[in-house]
Design an enzyme around this catalytic site. Structure first.
Site, mmCIF file in Angstrom:
data_model
loop_
_atom_site.group_PDB
_atom_site.id
_atom_site.type_symbol
_atom_site.label_atom_id
_atom_site.label_comp_id
_atom_site.label_asym_id
_atom_site.label_seq_id
_atom_site.Cartn_x
_atom_site.Cartn_y
_atom_site.Cartn_z
ATOM 1 N N ARG A 26 0.828 -1.214 0.000
ATOM 2 C CA ARG A 26 0.000 0.000 0.000
ATOM 3 C C ARG A 26 0.860 1.261 0.000
ATOM 4 O O ARG A 26 0.499 2.271 -0.614
ATOM 5 C CB ARG A 26 -0.950 -0.021 1.191
ATOM 6 C CG ARG A 26 -2.083 -1.054 1.021
ATOM 7 C CD ARG A 26 -2.641 -1.510 2.334
ATOM 8 N NE ARG A 26 -3.826 -2.340 2.233
ATOM 9 C CZ ARG A 26 -3.830 -3.663 2.017
ATOM 10 N NH1 ARG A 26 -2.693 -4.318 1.828
ATOM 11 N NH2 ARG A 26 -4.967 -4.339 1.960
ATOM 12 N N SER A 167 -12.882 -9.938 2.653
ATOM 13 C CA SER A 167 -11.601 -9.812 1.943
ATOM 14 C C SER A 167 -11.103 -8.376 1.928
ATOM 15 O O SER A 167 -11.731 -7.490 1.341
ATOM 16 C CB SER A 167 -11.750 -10.300 0.495
ATOM 17 O OG SER A 167 -10.618 -9.910 -0.251
ATOM 18 N N GLN A 169 -8.530 -7.510 0.360
ATOM 19 C CA GLN A 169 -8.071 -7.221 -1.006
ATOM 20 C C GLN A 169 -9.210 -6.638 -1.825
ATOM 21 O O GLN A 169 -9.026 -5.669 -2.576
ATOM 22 C CB GLN A 169 -7.529 -8.494 -1.653
ATOM 23 C CG GLN A 169 -6.248 -8.967 -0.999
ATOM 24 C CD GLN A 169 -5.762 -10.299 -1.530
ATOM 25 O OE1 GLN A 169 -6.406 -10.914 -2.380
ATOM 26 N NE2 GLN A 169 -4.631 -10.756 -1.036
ATOM 27 N N ASP A 319 -4.036 -15.451 7.407
ATOM 28 C CA ASP A 319 -2.764 -15.973 6.887
ATOM 29 C C ASP A 319 -2.035 -16.853 7.902
ATOM 30 O O ASP A 319 -0.992 -17.431 7.584
ATOM 31 C CB ASP A 319 -1.844 -14.806 6.489
ATOM 32 C CG ASP A 319 -2.384 -14.075 5.271
ATOM 33 O OD1 ASP A 319 -3.156 -14.681 4.505
ATOM 34 O OD2 ASP A 319 -2.027 -12.896 5.096
HETATM 35 C C1 S3P Z 1 -4.199 -9.105 2.284
HETATM 36 C C2 S3P Z 1 -5.452 -9.610 2.497
HETATM 37 C C3 S3P Z 1 -5.718 -11.036 2.769
HETATM 38 C C4 S3P Z 1 -4.441 -11.797 3.083
HETATM 39 C C5 S3P Z 1 -3.302 -11.417 2.179
HETATM 40 C C6 S3P Z 1 -2.997 -9.943 2.324
HETATM 41 C C7 S3P Z 1 -4.045 -7.658 2.042
HETATM 42 O O1 S3P Z 1 -6.308 -11.624 1.636
HETATM 43 O O2 S3P Z 1 -4.675 -13.198 2.995
HETATM 44 O O3 S3P Z 1 -2.129 -12.157 2.511
HETATM 45 O O4 S3P Z 1 -2.924 -7.137 2.122
HETATM 46 O O5 S3P Z 1 -5.067 -7.001 1.764
HETATM 47 P P1 S3P Z 1 -7.904 -11.576 1.402
HETATM 48 O O6 S3P Z 1 -8.274 -10.175 1.265
HETATM 49 O O7 S3P Z 1 -8.148 -12.364 0.151
HETATM 50 O O8 S3P Z 1 -8.492 -12.239 2.607
#
Ligand code: S3P
Length: 441
Positions: A26, A167, A169, A319
């Site tokens: 980020r 999520s 992400q 994770d």
């Molecule tokens: C992350 C979000 C998580 C995590 C990944 C890092 C991030 O994934 O598993 O290692 O930095 O936004 P998800 O959003 O798919 O849960």
């Protein structure tokens, strides 16, 4: 190449945690979008993050390494992203690729997103579906996977969206797209996920609204806001530190202090679960960085008990299930994990990979649809197995940590991918007393 971790009598020492992977991605992205020159220190120089840096450079930012873990980024600012002349290669990184799909969406740019075999099998529909509602067009491989060609647009439309999966992400992808959309983009998640994007966007001058309603969380961002260059210090990664913490907990003589860790309730599920299982965990406030609280944490040998992991903890330890499975294997009694079907679409099918990792080392574990059930060995894990990592860094590191306290050595089929998230892992665990070496096979 096979790597083997042999049992050792003690795991002790003090270490500074590596930079957080999520915050590192980020920091590069927001610095690359901002007006002016940003500096980042403590950046995690793992392959996943370096790929995000290269991608921001291909889109027009200037990204330069100016020292160890120190980077200078001149953002594209008002001139915006430019169409890249090369494919955007994210390697193994789901985070890099999904966040950048949201970034590119808000500019009239066409870019081809590619990644390694593992990433090319991971679902992108979860971000492509809401992005198409916003007006983006794309041409993806079968099953909405990479490689894919995405065309963003200057007149992206804001949406209100409830992601079907918890999520960060997806939330972050839509916040980054929303930054350049017409109107206010709003995301409601049924359980709060890591909130680093919200915090860092605010740090770069954007107005982001967050509202909690029980376990649910709604965030929104008004389109058309500008970001301004910042100096960012990346906090220590609680996900990487979990491997060091676990090594101390399962060791006959464990005593580890990890300095400069990020303390954030959306990331600390592993530590709360370990405390529930009986691990003494110490924490001391030491300041702030990148809008996050920093702590030093201490860990020691523990007589662990199995536990039913509360479903509410799942997003904040998503994770950490491979390493949780390792401490559960050493615990007395049963550990039950439920509500974690997202593990099936991580760098590998982590439920299957965890089950195989423990079974090949003589631990009783049962696979369920959305988790697993482990019968702990009451301090004793046979070991002696060769673990198939499926090119998954967290399976590789978990298996090596298990080997430090098992009755017989534990081997893994490959260790190269550890560099995606924790390039100093071998150096760090060896400094604490682990005995890990590569053994020709
Ligand atoms: C992350 C979000 C998580 C995590 C990944 C890092 C991030 O994934 O598993 O290692 O930095 O936004 P998800 O959003 O798919 O849960």
């Amino acid at each position: 190449m096979v790597w083997t971790s042999r049992p050792v009598n003690q795991i002790t020492g003090t270490l500074r945690a590596p930079g957080d992977k999520s915050c590192s991605h980020r920091a590069l992205i927001l610095s690359g979008l901002a007006t002016g020159t940003s500096e980042i220190s403590g950046l995690l120089e793992g392959d996943d993050v370096l790929n995000t840096g290269r991608v921001m450079a291909a889109l027009g930012a200037s990204v330069e390494r100016i020292g160890e873990e120190r980077w200078r980024v001149e953002g594209v600012g008002a001139r915006g992203l430019q169409s890249p002349s090369v494919d955007l290669d994210f390697g193994n990184s789901g985070t890099g690729s999904r966040l950048m799909l949201g970034v590119v969406a808000g500019y009239p740019v066409t870019a081809r997103f590619i990644g390694d075999a593992s990433l090319s099998g991971r679902p992108m529909g979860r971000v492509l579906d809401p992005l198409s509602e916003m007006g983006v067009t794309y041409d993806a491989s079968a099953g909405k996977t990479l490689p894919l060609l995405l065309t963003g647009r200057a007149d992206l439309q804001a949406i209100s969206y409830q992601p079907p999966h918890a999520s960060a992400q997806v939330k972050s992808c839509l916040l980054f797209a929303g930054l350049n959309a017409d109107g206010r983009t709003e995301i409601t998640e049924s359980r709060i996920t890591r909130d680093h994007s919200e915090r860092m966007l605010r740090g770069f001058g954007a107005d982001v609204n967050s509202r909690r309603d029980g376990a649910a969380n709604t965030v929104s961002i008004q389109g058309g806001q500008s970001l301004f260059a910042q100096e960012t210090t990346v906090p220590g990664d609680p996900s990487s530190a979990a491997f060091l913490a676990a090594a101390a907990m399962i060791s006959p003589r464990g005593g580890v202090l990890v300095e400069g860790l990020m303390s954030n309730e959306t990331r600390d599920g592993f530590y709360r679960a370990a405390a529930m299982m009986g691990a003494p965990v110490g924490a001391e406030d030491v300041g702030t960085a990148a809008g996050e609280r920093l702590i030093d944490m201490s860990f020691e040998s523990a007589d662990l008990n199995g536990a039913e992991i509360p479903i509410d903890l799942v997003p904040s330890m998503i994770d950490e299930f491979p390493i949780l499975a390792v401490i559960a294997a050493f615990a007395t009694g049963t550990t039950v994990v439920k509500g974690a079907s997202e593990l099936r679409v991580k760098e590998s099918d982590r439920i299957k990979a965890i089950v195989a990792m423990l079974q090949v080392n003589g631990v009783r574990i049962e696979e369920t649809e959305d988790g697993f059930i482990i019968e702990g060995g009451g301090g004793a894990v046979p070991g002696g197995g060769l673990v198939e990592t499926h090119h998954d860094h967290r399976i590789a590191m978990s298996a090596l940590i298990m080997g430090t306290a098992a009755q017989a050595p534990v081997s893994i089929d490959d260790a190269t991918m550890i560099a995606t998230s924790y390039p100093d892992f071998m150096t760090h665990v060896t400094a604490l007393g682990a005995d890990i070496s590569n053994t020709a096979q």
